[in-house]
Scaffold this active site. Structure first.
Site, PDB file in Angstrom:
ATOM      1  N   HIS A 203       0.840  -1.193   0.000  1.00 38.53           N
ATOM      2  CA  HIS A 203       0.000   0.000   0.000  1.00 38.53           C
ATOM      3  C   HIS A 203       0.882   1.252   0.000  1.00 38.53           C
ATOM      4  O   HIS A 203       2.102   1.170   0.198  1.00 38.53           O
ATOM      5  CB  HIS A 203      -0.954   0.002   1.199  1.00 38.53           C
ATOM      6  CG  HIS A 203      -0.284   0.012   2.532  1.00 38.53           C
ATOM      7  ND1 HIS A 203      -0.391  -1.012   3.447  1.00 38.53           N
ATOM      8  CD2 HIS A 203       0.525   0.926   3.112  1.00 38.53           C
ATOM      9  CE1 HIS A 203       0.322  -0.726   4.513  1.00 38.53           C
ATOM     10  NE2 HIS A 203       0.895   0.449   4.339  1.00 38.53           N
TER      11      HIS A 203
HETATM   12  P1  TYD Z   1      -2.337  -3.788   7.394  1.00 39.76           P
HETATM   13  O1  TYD Z   1      -2.343  -2.390   6.908  1.00 39.76           O
HETATM   14  O2  TYD Z   1      -2.985  -4.834   6.537  1.00 39.76           O
HETATM   15  O3  TYD Z   1      -0.852  -4.245   7.719  1.00 39.76           O
HETATM   16  P2  TYD Z   1       0.419  -4.294   6.749  1.00 39.76           P
HETATM   17  O4  TYD Z   1       0.299  -3.125   5.841  1.00 39.76           O
HETATM   18  O5  TYD Z   1       1.559  -4.215   7.675  1.00 39.76           O
HETATM   19  O6  TYD Z   1       0.423  -5.560   6.000  1.00 39.76           O
HETATM   20  O7  TYD Z   1      -2.988  -3.788   8.836  1.00 39.76           O
HETATM   21  C1  TYD Z   1      -3.509  -4.976   9.444  1.00 39.76           C
HETATM   22  C2  TYD Z   1      -4.793  -4.622  10.193  1.00 39.76           C
HETATM   23  O8  TYD Z   1      -4.497  -3.774  11.298  1.00 39.76           O
HETATM   24  C3  TYD Z   1      -5.790  -3.884   9.305  1.00 39.76           C
HETATM   25  O9  TYD Z   1      -7.087  -4.378   9.644  1.00 39.76           O
HETATM   26  C4  TYD Z   1      -5.664  -2.446   9.751  1.00 39.76           C
HETATM   27  C5  TYD Z   1      -5.263  -2.565  11.219  1.00 39.76           C
HETATM   28  N1  TYD Z   1      -4.427  -1.456  11.732  1.00 39.76           N
HETATM   29  C6  TYD Z   1      -4.893  -0.671  12.755  1.00 39.76           C
HETATM   30  O10 TYD Z   1      -6.026  -0.827  13.241  1.00 39.76           O
HETATM   31  N2  TYD Z   1      -4.087   0.312  13.255  1.00 39.76           N
HETATM   32  C7  TYD Z   1      -2.840   0.526  12.769  1.00 39.76           C
HETATM   33  O11 TYD Z   1      -2.130   1.431  13.275  1.00 39.76           O
HETATM   34  C8  TYD Z   1      -2.359  -0.280  11.687  1.00 39.76           C
HETATM   35  C9  TYD Z   1      -0.998  -0.078  11.101  1.00 39.76           C
HETATM   36  C10 TYD Z   1      -3.185  -1.291  11.200  1.00 39.76           C
END
Ligand code: TYD
Length: 135
Positions: A50
């Site tokens: 992302h």
């Molecule tokens: P995600 O963005 O998929 O993680 P990565 O980019 O590291 O693969 O995040 C995983 C889950 O956690 C998603 O449901 C969003 C949630 N999240 C939060 O609630 N707060 C946060 O600060 C972050 C980074 C993620």
């Protein structure tokens, strides 16, 4: 300018071991509003995938290692993070991917704002369009 911008944190230490201190707007270039960490990542998993419209982040690999890919829509660069004294800037509007997490890897991420899903771009095609529109 290259996409890989690292911060080299001063390691304080003595015979007992090491310590790194990261202070808001001091040794990272923004104010800190959120800290999260990624751990227990399963083998072969790719994370990130992302970009953020506004958020700026610094990633620090506290233990083990992982490989980052950063992409601004024009160039794609990669770097391995494997030192708890080094931070990698993940700037706004940079697509990021994390690969090759070693078992036990702990990745700390410092962010300049609270979590807001609406400012994520999770589709690479949409990211490229957003880069074009911003030009
Ligand atoms: P995600 O963005 O998929 O993680 P990565 O980019 O590291 O693969 O995040 C995983 C889950 O956690 C998603 O449901 C969003 C949630 N999240 C939060 O609630 N707060 C946060 O600060 C972050 C980074 C993620």
């Amino acid at each position: 300018m290259g996409l890989i911008q690292k911060f080299f944190f001063k390691t304080l230490g003595d015979h007992r071991g090491s310590l790194v201190s990261i202070e808001s707007e001091q040794n990272v270039p923004f104010g800190l509003r959120r800290v999260f960490y990624i751990f227990a990542t399963q083998e072969g998993v790719v994370r990130g995938l992302h970009a953020h419209r506004r958020l700026r982040q610094v990633a620090v690999c506290l233990s083990g290692s992982c490989r980052f890919i950063l992409d601004d829509g024009k160039k794609r660069e990669e770097v391995v993070l494997d030192k708890p004294s080094e931070g990698l800037l993940i700037d706004r509007m940079v697509w990021n991917e994390m690969h090759d997490f070693t078992p036990g890897c702990v990745l700390l991420v410092l962010a300049d704002d609270h979590y807001d899903e609406s400012e994520y771009i999770r589709d690479y095609g949409c990211f490229l369009k957003a880069v074009e529109n911003a030009a």
